[in-house]
Design an enzyme around this catalytic site. Structure first.
Site, PDB file in Angstrom:
ATOM      1  CE  LYS A  67      -4.169   1.718   0.634  1.00 52.86           C
ATOM      2  NZ  LYS A  67      -3.871   2.648  -0.459  1.00 52.86           N
ATOM      3  CE  LYS A  91       3.501   6.380   7.028  1.00 46.88           C
ATOM      4  NZ  LYS A  91       3.264   7.343   5.945  1.00 46.88           N
ATOM      5  CE  LYS A 103       4.312   7.773  -0.818  1.00 44.60           C
ATOM      6  NZ  LYS A 103       3.575   7.921   0.451  1.00 44.60           N
ATOM      7  CB  THR A 187      -2.983  12.718   6.409  1.00 44.87           C
ATOM      8  OG1 THR A 187      -3.187  11.690   5.436  1.00 44.87           O
ATOM      9  CG2 THR A 187      -1.527  12.742   6.828  1.00 44.87           C
ATOM     10  CG  ASN A 218      -4.819  15.710   1.793  1.00 44.29           C
ATOM     11  OD1 ASN A 218      -4.562  15.137   2.847  1.00 44.29           O
ATOM     12  ND2 ASN A 218      -5.959  15.530   1.165  1.00 44.29           N
ATOM     13  CB  SER A 356      -5.987   4.295   2.387  1.00 47.44           C
ATOM     14  OG  SER A 356      -5.804   5.472   1.634  1.00 47.44           O
TER      15      SER A 356
HETATM   16  P1  NAD Z   1       0.128  18.269  -1.038  1.00 49.51           P
HETATM   17  O1  NAD Z   1       0.672  18.261  -2.414  1.00 49.51           O
HETATM   18  O2  NAD Z   1      -1.335  18.290  -0.855  1.00 49.51           O
HETATM   19  O3  NAD Z   1       0.739  19.519  -0.226  1.00 49.51           O
HETATM   20  C1  NAD Z   1       2.100  19.771  -0.093  1.00 49.51           C
HETATM   21  C2  NAD Z   1       2.234  21.173   0.484  1.00 49.51           C
HETATM   22  O4  NAD Z   1       3.587  21.435   0.836  1.00 49.51           O
HETATM   23  C3  NAD Z   1       1.812  22.274  -0.476  1.00 49.51           C
HETATM   24  O5  NAD Z   1       1.087  23.264   0.238  1.00 49.51           O
HETATM   25  C4  NAD Z   1       3.148  22.860  -0.937  1.00 49.51           C
HETATM   26  O6  NAD Z   1       3.039  24.197  -1.371  1.00 49.51           O
HETATM   27  C5  NAD Z   1       3.932  22.715   0.344  1.00 49.51           C
HETATM   28  N1  NAD Z   1       5.384  22.803   0.198  1.00 49.51           N
HETATM   29  C6  NAD Z   1       6.196  22.209  -0.711  1.00 49.51           C
HETATM   30  N2  NAD Z   1       7.475  22.566  -0.489  1.00 49.51           N
HETATM   31  C7  NAD Z   1       7.465  23.380   0.609  1.00 49.51           C
HETATM   32  C8  NAD Z   1       8.466  24.073   1.336  1.00 49.51           C
HETATM   33  N3  NAD Z   1       9.748  23.977   1.006  1.00 49.51           N
HETATM   34  N4  NAD Z   1       8.087  24.821   2.401  1.00 49.51           N
HETATM   35  C9  NAD Z   1       6.797  24.931   2.759  1.00 49.51           C
HETATM   36  N5  NAD Z   1       5.807  24.287   2.112  1.00 49.51           N
HETATM   37  C10 NAD Z   1       6.145  23.534   1.044  1.00 49.51           C
HETATM   38  O7  NAD Z   1       0.798  17.031  -0.322  1.00 49.51           O
HETATM   39  P2  NAD Z   1       0.283  16.238   0.971  1.00 49.51           P
HETATM   40  O8  NAD Z   1      -0.508  15.084   0.498  1.00 49.51           O
HETATM   41  O9  NAD Z   1      -0.276  17.186   1.957  1.00 49.51           O
HETATM   42  O10 NAD Z   1       1.664  15.643   1.501  1.00 49.51           O
HETATM   43  C11 NAD Z   1       2.538  16.382   2.345  1.00 49.51           C
HETATM   44  C12 NAD Z   1       3.426  15.417   3.118  1.00 49.51           C
HETATM   45  O11 NAD Z   1       2.569  14.548   3.878  1.00 49.51           O
HETATM   46  C13 NAD Z   1       4.274  14.492   2.243  1.00 49.51           C
HETATM   47  O12 NAD Z   1       5.480  14.217   2.902  1.00 49.51           O
HETATM   48  C14 NAD Z   1       3.435  13.235   2.153  1.00 49.51           C
HETATM   49  O13 NAD Z   1       4.218  12.085   1.853  1.00 49.51           O
HETATM   50  C15 NAD Z   1       2.891  13.204   3.566  1.00 49.51           C
HETATM   51  N6  NAD Z   1       1.702  12.368   3.706  1.00 49.51           N
HETATM   52  C16 NAD Z   1       0.567  12.641   3.007  1.00 49.51           C
HETATM   53  C17 NAD Z   1      -0.535  11.794   3.176  1.00 49.51           C
HETATM   54  C18 NAD Z   1      -1.825  12.042   2.467  1.00 49.51           C
HETATM   55  O14 NAD Z   1      -2.805  11.338   2.758  1.00 49.51           O
HETATM   56  N7  NAD Z   1      -1.918  13.020   1.583  1.00 49.51           N
HETATM   57  C19 NAD Z   1      -0.467  10.706   4.055  1.00 49.51           C
HETATM   58  C20 NAD Z   1       0.701  10.480   4.778  1.00 49.51           C
HETATM   59  C21 NAD Z   1       1.780  11.327   4.590  1.00 49.51           C
END
Ligand code: NAD
Length: 428
Positions: A67, A91, A103, A187, A218, A356
């Site tokens: 996953k 995780k 991934k 999340t 997100n 999920s």
């Molecule tokens: P996303 O694309 O929705 O958002 C990413 C955000 O980070 C955006 O607002 C972007 O502008 C910002 N960003 C990028 N570079 C940056 C920087 N240098 N400084 C400040 N902000 C910055 O992505 P997401 O899904 O929210 O994922 C974010 C993190 O959370 C990732 O590491 C992802 O692996 C992790 N994550 C996400 C989920 C999920 O369900 N979406 C689950 C577990 C972990």
């Protein structure tokens, strides 16, 4: 050349030093089971052709089908995807889900693509990896710069290839296409449950805690909104273009609404506007946000945000990792020595994969749950696993990260041992 994977594995070595394990376990967890590299032809709107490199890594599947999310980002590479798949393995075990870890990603700047180009890329990526995914095999989900719309296109492309509807092949789909209620905010919600549990255990009060959030996508935006509702003071947020600060409190819902409005006007899939365009708050740099004197720093952007370059200037008392791998292993050690609590990614952001899993269960049973049911089950999972990790910290005097890894690895070890290790097979 990045070496995130090498760094990620040093966290396992720490666990192996603490528990007596068969060599088999170390060997099984040292390498991914499958790494697929694909080249995806993408027809651009102007008629030209681009070929983009994509990846799918399945790290370990001993506990179930693998996953893990799909990332569209210019920096995606094999080393990063492998690390993310490794973290997913740990995780899923920590959250007690019957999954292994995987991934995927495509090295592309999705903000430069039109909606039609993005749809073609999403479908092209699924055609390229279709042979290795499936609801009983490997189940993708959203990650950085992918969302429910993209998951909907990907699922649809998979149905065409296998000539049947199998919604359990991908999670994080739009609700009207078989997605689960509560997945979008899962999340952020899960991270808040972990933080609340920690705060309760240490007799802290949300209304006395100032929080800065790096990343307003997100994970970060939902976390900021929910934490604000729960009484925490959100004093700063940032995105890739900048950061804003307010001494007393800022309103994450207002910033979210402004971003949504700009997105609707732009007719693009991604928001080109930034939180720092908000007229209400003081603009600071992304680096200043990381170094603010706050109680909680929530990291919700990308890997390696706290490194040797800035670790000595971090002032937060607690760090909540919503992003995967936002602190490198050396800086992690420095923070531990300085008494700064790090609620680690493999626990703190497990809410996304947990919901999920709920989506996958609903898709397979055909019975769809109310939002209250999703939230109740998510809270139960996050509270149970947080308590387990916090108890280990108290019992063994180890860091939260080592305790979380220990908890996850013990479950993986259980599975490996049930299939027989060297010790079992070499018995007289
Ligand atoms: P996303 O694309 O929705 O958002 C990413 C955000 O980070 C955006 O607002 C972007 O502008 C910002 N960003 C990028 N570079 C940056 C920087 N240098 N400084 C400040 N902000 C910055 O992505 P997401 O899904 O929210 O994922 C974010 C993190 O959370 C990732 O590491 C992802 O692996 C992790 N994550 C996400 C989920 C999920 O369900 N979406 C689950 C577990 C972990």
């Amino acid at each position: 050349m990045s070496n995130i994977f090498g760094d990620a594995k040093t966290r396992l070595s720490e666990v192996f030093r603490r528990i007596d394990l068969s060599d088999d376990v170390e060997q099984r967890l040292a390498h991914p089971r499958l790494t697929l590299v694909v080249n995806i032809p993408l027809r651009m709107d102007d008629g030209s052709l681009r070929v983009l490199q994509g990846y799918r890594v399945q790290y370990n599947d001993i506990r179930g089908p693998t996953k893990g999310g799909i990332r569209f980002h210019p920096d995606v590479n094999a080393d990063e995807v492998t690390s993310l798949a490794f973290w997913m393995t740990i995780k899923c075990a920590i959250a007690g889900l019957p999954y292994g870890g995987a991934k995927g990603g495509v090295a592309v700047d999705p903000k430069t693509l039109s909606k039609l180009e993005l749809e073609r890329l999403s479908r092209g990526y699924i055609r390229a990896i279709a042979d290795v995914i499936g609801p009983d095999r490997d189940i993708p989900a959203p990650d950085v710069y992918t969302n429910s719309t993209i998951m909907g296109w990907m699922a649809d492309e998979y149905y065409k290839i296998v000539r049947k509807k199998v919604p359990g092949v991908i999670t994080g789909k739009p609700v009207h296409l078989g997605g689960s209620l509560g997945r979008e905010s899962a999340t952020g919600q899960g991270a808040l449950f972990v933080l609340n549990r920690w705060v309760e255990r240490h007799n802290l009060k949300p209304q006395n805690l100032r929080v800065a959030v790096q990343g307003f996508g997100n994970a970060g935006a939902h976390f900021a909104s929910l934490a604000n509702q729960a009484g925490y003071h959100i004093v700063a947020v940032s995105d890739s273009r900048g950061a804003v600060y307010a001494e007393q409190n800022l309103d994450p819902d207002l910033l979210m609404a402004q971003k949504r409005e700009n997105l609707a006007i732009s007719k693009m899939m991604y928001c080109n506007s930034s939180v720092c365009e908000s007229a209400e708050y003081r603009i600071i740099t992304n680096q200043e946000l990381l170094e603010l004197d706050v109680d909680v720093l929530a990291l919700a952007a990308l890997e390696n945000q706290v490194t040797g370059q800035n670790v000595d200037r971090i002032q937060a008392r607690h760090i909540l990792e919503l992003a995967n791998g936002p602190i490198d292993s050396k800086s992690d050690e420095v923070l531990h020595q300085r008494g700064i609590t790090v609620l680690p990614d493999v626990l703190a952001n497990a809410g996304g994969v947990t919901v999920s899993y709920f989506e996958w269960l609903q898709n397979r049973s055909g019975l769809y749950w109310e939002l209250e049911e999703v939230s109740r089950r998510l809270k139960k999972t996050m509270d149970r696993e947080s308590d387990h990790v916090f108890d280990l910290v108290e019992e063994l005097g180890i860091s939260l990260r080592t305790a979380a890894y220990l908890h996850g690895v013990e479950r993986i070890v259980g599975a490996i041992q049930q299939q027989g290790t060297r010790e079992y097979f070499s018995e007289d």
